[in-house]
Design a protein around this motif. Structure first.
Motif, PDB file in Angstrom:
ATOM      1  N   UNK A  28      53.851  30.474  36.100  1.00  0.00           N
ATOM      2  CA  UNK A  28      53.580  30.137  37.562  1.00  0.00           C
ATOM      3  C   UNK A  28      53.337  28.622  37.827  1.00  0.00           C
ATOM      4  N   UNK A  29      52.944  28.031  36.751  1.00  0.00           N
ATOM      5  CA  UNK A  29      52.399  26.473  37.272  1.00  0.00           C
ATOM      6  C   UNK A  29      51.165  26.108  37.637  1.00  0.00           C
ATOM      7  N   UNK A  30      50.359  27.367  38.232  1.00  0.00           N
ATOM      8  CA  UNK A  30      48.926  27.081  38.702  1.00  0.00           C
ATOM      9  C   UNK A  30      48.150  28.175  38.009  1.00  0.00           C
ATOM     10  N   UNK A  31      46.877  27.913  37.973  1.00  0.00           N
ATOM     11  CA  UNK A  31      45.837  28.987  37.392  1.00  0.00           C
ATOM     12  C   UNK A  31      45.465  29.702  38.583  1.00  0.00           C
ATOM     13  N   UNK A  32      45.266  29.242  40.046  1.00  0.00           N
ATOM     14  CA  UNK A  32      44.908  29.899  41.105  1.00  0.00           C
ATOM     15  C   UNK A  32      45.872  29.765  42.110  1.00  0.00           C
ATOM     16  N   UNK A  33      46.304  30.999  42.567  1.00  0.00           N
ATOM     17  CA  UNK A  33      47.401  31.123  43.513  1.00  0.00           C
ATOM     18  C   UNK A  33      46.894  31.570  44.951  1.00  0.00           C
ATOM     19  N   UNK A  34      47.211  30.691  46.099  1.00  0.00           N
ATOM     20  CA  UNK A  34      46.574  31.031  47.117  1.00  0.00           C
ATOM     21  C   UNK A  34      47.644  31.805  47.786  1.00  0.00           C
ATOM     22  N   UNK A  35      47.358  33.290  48.391  1.00  0.00           N
ATOM     23  CA  UNK A  35      48.193  34.014  48.899  1.00  0.00           C
ATOM     24  C   UNK A  35      48.230  33.791  50.637  1.00  0.00           C
ATOM     25  N   UNK A  36      47.161  33.518  51.078  1.00  0.00           N
ATOM     26  CA  UNK A  36      47.084  33.391  52.507  1.00  0.00           C
ATOM     27  C   UNK A  36      47.044  34.942  53.236  1.00  0.00           C
ATOM     28  N   UNK A  55      42.749  33.869  47.465  1.00  0.00           N
ATOM     29  CA  UNK A  55      43.687  33.316  46.175  1.00  0.00           C
ATOM     30  C   UNK A  55      43.170  34.376  45.129  1.00  0.00           C
ATOM     31  N   UNK A  56      44.101  34.286  44.380  1.00  0.00           N
ATOM     32  CA  UNK A  56      44.181  35.276  43.032  1.00  0.00           C
ATOM     33  C   UNK A  56      44.141  34.158  41.704  1.00  0.00           C
ATOM     34  N   UNK A  57      43.332  34.698  40.642  1.00  0.00           N
ATOM     35  CA  UNK A  57      43.489  33.922  39.463  1.00  0.00           C
ATOM     36  C   UNK A  57      44.701  34.441  38.568  1.00  0.00           C
ATOM     37  N   UNK A  58      45.447  33.580  38.214  1.00  0.00           N
ATOM     38  CA  UNK A  58      46.479  34.264  37.604  1.00  0.00           C
ATOM     39  C   UNK A  58      46.158  34.222  35.759  1.00  0.00           C
ATOM     40  N   UNK A  59      46.537  35.190  35.335  1.00  0.00           N
ATOM     41  CA  UNK A  59      46.127  35.659  34.042  1.00  0.00           C
ATOM     42  C   UNK A  59      46.925  34.456  33.135  1.00  0.00           C
ATOM     43  N   UNK A  60      45.939  34.115  32.037  1.00  0.00           N
ATOM     44  CA  UNK A  60      46.218  32.928  31.463  1.00  0.00           C
ATOM     45  C   UNK A  60      47.509  32.925  30.594  1.00  0.00           C
TER      46      UNK A  60
END
Length: 302
Positions: free
Chosen positions: A213-221, A202-207
Motif C-alpha cells: 500500500x505504501x503507508x501504514x495508516x490510510x486515511x479514508x475520510x 483512518x485505518x491501520x494497514x496490516x504489516x
C-alpha cells in the motif's frame, strides 16, 4: 387339611410387589411438543469464562500499568456484567416457556440424546441476552460517564444501534423475513452510530500489506463511514447465517468478544495517547457485558 387352590386364586391372595421399572415403562412419555430445555452446562461455561477472561484480567490488572480510574471502571463493568450472566441464566427458561406457548419454536435434530426431529426448542432466546445487555450498559453509565462526557453521545448512539438490531432481529424471527431484506436490516440499525460518530477516519494497514500500500495508516475520510456500514452488514449476517447450529452462532460470538477485549487492553497498555486509550476503554465497556451474557446463552446450547 390343606386345601388345594387354583393358581389364580393363590396369586390373588399373595400381596403384590411394586414394580417400579414396569410402572416407569408404562408411564406416558413426554409429548413431542413438550418443552425440553436442559439445565445449562455450567461446568463448561464457567471453564470457558475463566479461559477467555483470564488473559484479559491478567493484562489489565497485572501486566500493564493502567490508570487507577480505568481499572476501577473495568472492575465495575465486570461486576455488573457478571450479575447479568446470572440474570440471563434465570430468565432464559422463563422466556422459553412463553415463546413455546406462542408457537415460536423449531425442531431439534442436532442435540445428542434426544429424539431427532421430535423435540421442540424455543427460538428468539437472543432477545433475553439483548435486553439484559442493554440494561447493564445503561446502568453502567451512572458509574462511568458524566453529563458533559464527550463519549456519552457515542455511547448512547451505540446502545440505540443495539436496540434497533434487537428489535429488527425479533421482527425477523416473527415474520420470517427473506434474505434479500435481511441484508438491509443492519444498515438501518447502524444509522444512529454512524450519524453520531465523530472519531478518527483512518485505518491501520496490516504489516504484511503495508509495503504494497505504501503507508501504514490510510486515511479514508468520508469513506470510513461507508466502510463501517458495510462492516456492520457483513458481521451481523456472517453470525446470523449460523443460526440453528447448536452452540456455533453464540460460540463464535464469545470467541470474537474475548479477542476484542484482549486487543483493546493491549492497545491501551501500549499507547500513550489519552484519546486512543479512552477509545479502546469505550470498546471494553460495550464488549465485556456482551461476552458474559452470551456465555449464559451458550450454556443452554452445549
Amino acid at each position: 387339611m390343606d386345601v388345594r387352590r387354583r393358581p389364580g386364586a393363590a396369586a390373588a391372595d399373595r400381596p403384590t410387589k411394586s414394580r417400579p421399572a414396569a410402572a416407569a415403562a408404562a408411564a406416558p412419555a413426554a409429548a413431542p411438543g413438550d418443552l425440553v430445555l436442559r439445565a445449562p452446562n455450567l461446568r463448561v461455561v464457567l471453564a470457558a469464562m475463566a479461559l477467555f477472561l483470564a488473559p484479559f484480567s491478567y493484562l489489565a490488572f497485572v501486566h500493564y500499568p493502567l490508570a487507577a480510574d480505568l481499572r476501577r471502571s473495568i472492575l465495575i463493568c465486570g461486576a455488573i456484567s457478571l450479575g447479568g450472566f446470572f440474570v440471563v441464566l434465570r430468565l432464559i427458561p422463563v422466556a422459553a416457556r412463553y415463546l413455546l406457548r406462542r408457537g415460536m419454536f423449531g425442531k431439534d435434530i442436532n442435540k445428542k440424546g434426544l429424539p431427532m426431529g421430535e423435540i421442540t426448542v424455543p427460538e428468539s432466546l437472543g432477545i433475553v441476552v439483548g435486553i439484559v445487555y442493554l440494561v447493564i450498559a445503561i446502568l453502567f453509565q451512572h458509574f462511568n460517564f458524566t453529563a458533559d462526557s464527550i463519549w456519552l453521545v457515542e455511547y448512547n448512539a451505540a446502545l440505540a444501534s443495539v436496540c434497533f438490531m434487537i428489535l429488527l432481529g425479533f421482527i425477523d424471527d416473527v415474520l420470517d423475513i427473506p434474505w434479500r431484506v435481511k441484508l438491509l436490516l443492519p444498515t438501518i440499525a447502524a444509522l444512529p452510530l454512524l450519524m453520531a460518530y465523530a472519531g478518527g477516519t483512518s485505518i491501520i494497514i496490516p504489516k504484511p500489506l503495508a509495503s504494497y500500500v505504501g503507508v501504514e495508516v490510510l486515511e479514508l475520510g468520508w469513506m470510513y463511514k461507508l466502510f463501517m456500514l458495510l462492516l456492520a452488514v457483513f458481521c451481523t449476517n456472517s453470525i446470523n447465517i449460523h443460526a440453528g447450529l447448536n452452540g456455533l452462532e453464540v460460540g463464535q460470538t464469545v470467541v470474537i468478544s474475548a479477542a476484542v477485549l484482549i486487543h483493546n487492553v493491549m492497545r491501551i497498555g501500549s499507547s500513550k495517547d489519552l484519546e486512543t486509550q479512552q477509545a479502546h476503554a469505550f470498546s471494553i465497556y460495550l464488549v465485556l457485558p456482551f461476552l458474559t451474557t452470551s456465555l449464559a446463552l451458550l450454556g443452554f446450547n452445549w
